[in-house]
Design a protein around this motif. Structure first.
Motif, PDB file in Angstrom:
ATOM      1  N   GLU A   1       1.530  -1.915  -1.919  1.00  0.00           N
ATOM      2  CA  GLU A   1       1.333  -1.475  -3.302  1.00  0.00           C
ATOM      3  C   GLU A   1       2.463  -1.977  -4.200  1.00  0.00           C
ATOM      4  O   GLU A   1       2.221  -2.504  -5.272  1.00  0.00           O
ATOM      5  CB  GLU A   1       1.268   0.073  -3.375  1.00  0.00           C
ATOM      6  CG  GLU A   1       0.113   0.696  -2.629  1.00  0.00           C
ATOM      7  CD  GLU A   1       0.416   0.965  -1.170  1.00  0.00           C
ATOM      8  OE1 GLU A   1       1.525   0.623  -0.709  1.00  0.00           O
ATOM      9  OE2 GLU A   1      -0.457   1.500  -0.474  1.00  0.00           O
ATOM     10  N   GLN A   2       3.716  -1.827  -3.700  1.00  0.00           N
ATOM     11  CA  GLN A   2       4.869  -2.233  -4.513  1.00  0.00           C
ATOM     12  C   GLN A   2       4.916  -3.756  -4.687  1.00  0.00           C
ATOM     13  O   GLN A   2       5.234  -4.234  -5.770  1.00  0.00           O
ATOM     14  CB  GLN A   2       6.158  -1.736  -3.861  1.00  0.00           C
ATOM     15  CG  GLN A   2       7.318  -1.721  -4.837  1.00  0.00           C
ATOM     16  CD  GLN A   2       8.560  -1.090  -4.237  1.00  0.00           C
ATOM     17  OE1 GLN A   2       8.479  -0.066  -3.575  1.00  0.00           O
ATOM     18  NE2 GLN A   2       9.696  -1.705  -4.468  1.00  0.00           N
TER      19      GLN A   2
ATOM     20  N   ALA B 177       2.458  -4.710  -7.285  1.00  0.00           N
ATOM     21  CA  ALA B 177       2.975  -4.385  -8.621  1.00  0.00           C
ATOM     22  C   ALA B 177       3.998  -5.433  -9.065  1.00  0.00           C
ATOM     23  O   ALA B 177       3.966  -5.887 -10.213  1.00  0.00           O
ATOM     24  CB  ALA B 177       3.604  -3.004  -8.610  1.00  0.00           C
TER      25      ALA B 177
ATOM     26  N   VAL C  14       2.941   2.783  -9.296  1.00  0.00           N
ATOM     27  CA  VAL C  14       2.708   2.890  -7.855  1.00  0.00           C
ATOM     28  C   VAL C  14       3.108   4.301  -7.453  1.00  0.00           C
ATOM     29  O   VAL C  14       4.255   4.696  -7.600  1.00  0.00           O
ATOM     30  CB  VAL C  14       3.559   1.866  -7.064  1.00  0.00           C
ATOM     31  CG1 VAL C  14       3.278   1.973  -5.572  1.00  0.00           C
ATOM     32  CG2 VAL C  14       3.308   0.450  -7.546  1.00  0.00           C
TER      33      VAL C  14
ATOM     34  N   ILE D 101      -3.052   0.995  -6.940  1.00  0.00           N
ATOM     35  CA  ILE D 101      -2.033   1.039  -7.992  1.00  0.00           C
ATOM     36  C   ILE D 101      -2.747   1.192  -9.339  1.00  0.00           C
ATOM     37  O   ILE D 101      -3.931   0.894  -9.434  1.00  0.00           O
ATOM     38  CB  ILE D 101      -1.093  -0.203  -8.007  1.00  0.00           C
ATOM     39  CG1 ILE D 101      -1.869  -1.493  -8.310  1.00  0.00           C
ATOM     40  CG2 ILE D 101      -0.305  -0.310  -6.733  1.00  0.00           C
ATOM     41  CD1 ILE D 101      -0.960  -2.660  -8.657  1.00  0.00           C
TER      42      ILE D 101
END
Lengths: 61, 165
Positions: free
Chosen positions: B24-25, B28, B47, B55
């Motif tokens: 997810e990070q 992003a 997030v 996200i």
């Protein structure tokens, strides 16, 4: 890989030991991740009282 | 004094993007760099630790986000329609990682060197959001301290009591 630390006060994420925004100490215990690109237009930034663009943590412990 | 009417800025919409779980990070960050490089009109990217595999992107143009995520391999697809801010507001103040854990619970380690091992909670540090566990399959009970989000509850202490009755 670079590790990000979160400011205890404003939750700003930085690689440094001191926050560049408020010069508060930073810690590596944080959760949640917000990237604010345009704080003026962002509803999320307003809810979180963020006025400067950058990366922020949702929770700092 | 000049009477200038402040121009109403167009309201942003929040879109949810399905990503590879655990990335997810990274998604992003990649979206952030694409937005900066292409000067895309994205207001923010969120997030949340409570929602794995998704996200939230705050932007103005749905098609623009759809096209941008095509170039990000970790991003799977985008859910149709936008989400009102009220629905994601609770994510902005995440609950403590140890809030739902109690001493005596049996957990499974989901990260770190003991990943997959079952353990019993012996102590909870609410300030640091850390827990101390003892591995169930270990011959000698060695206390291990890990972060509260590195475990998944598989059996609650209350459930055990109920079974005994």
């Amino acid at each position: 890989m670079k590790t990000l630390n979160a400011c205890k006060d404003c939750h700003y994420l930085t690689e440094k030991d001191r926050c560049p925004l408020c010069s508060e100490q930073t810690v590596n215990r944080w959760r949640g991740y917000v990237i604010v690109l345009n704080p003026e237009k962002s509803q999320i930034a307003k809810k979180m009282n963020i006025t400067k663009p950058g990366k922020y943590a949702l929770k700092v412990s | 004094m000049e009477n200038t009417v402040a121009e109403e800025a167009p309201k942003s919409s929040i879109f949810s993007i399905k990503t590879q779980v655990g990335k997810e990070q990274n998604t992003a960050d990649l979206l952030n760099s694409r937005a900066k490089k292409g000067k895309l009109d994205i207001a923010s990217i969120l997030v949340t630790p409570e929602l794995r595999g998704y996200i939230f992107v705050e932007a103005f143009d749905e098609e623009l986000i759809k096209n941008t995520i095509k170039t990000i391999s970790y991003a799977r697809n985008m859910l149709e329609g936008s989400i009102p801010i009220d629905q994601i507001e609770h994510f902005l103040t995440p609950t403590s990682a140890v809030a739902k854990i109690t001493e005596g619970d049996v957990v499974e380690m989901i990260a770190g060197p003991f990943r997959g091992e079952k353990a019993k909670i012996t102590h909870i540090d609410y300030a640091k959001e850390e827990i101390t566990v003892e591995l169930l399959e270990s011959m000698v009970p060695i206390p291990i301290t890990v972060r509260g989000d590195q475990v998944r509850i598989i059996k609650r202490k209350d459930d055990e009591k109920r079974e005994e009755r």
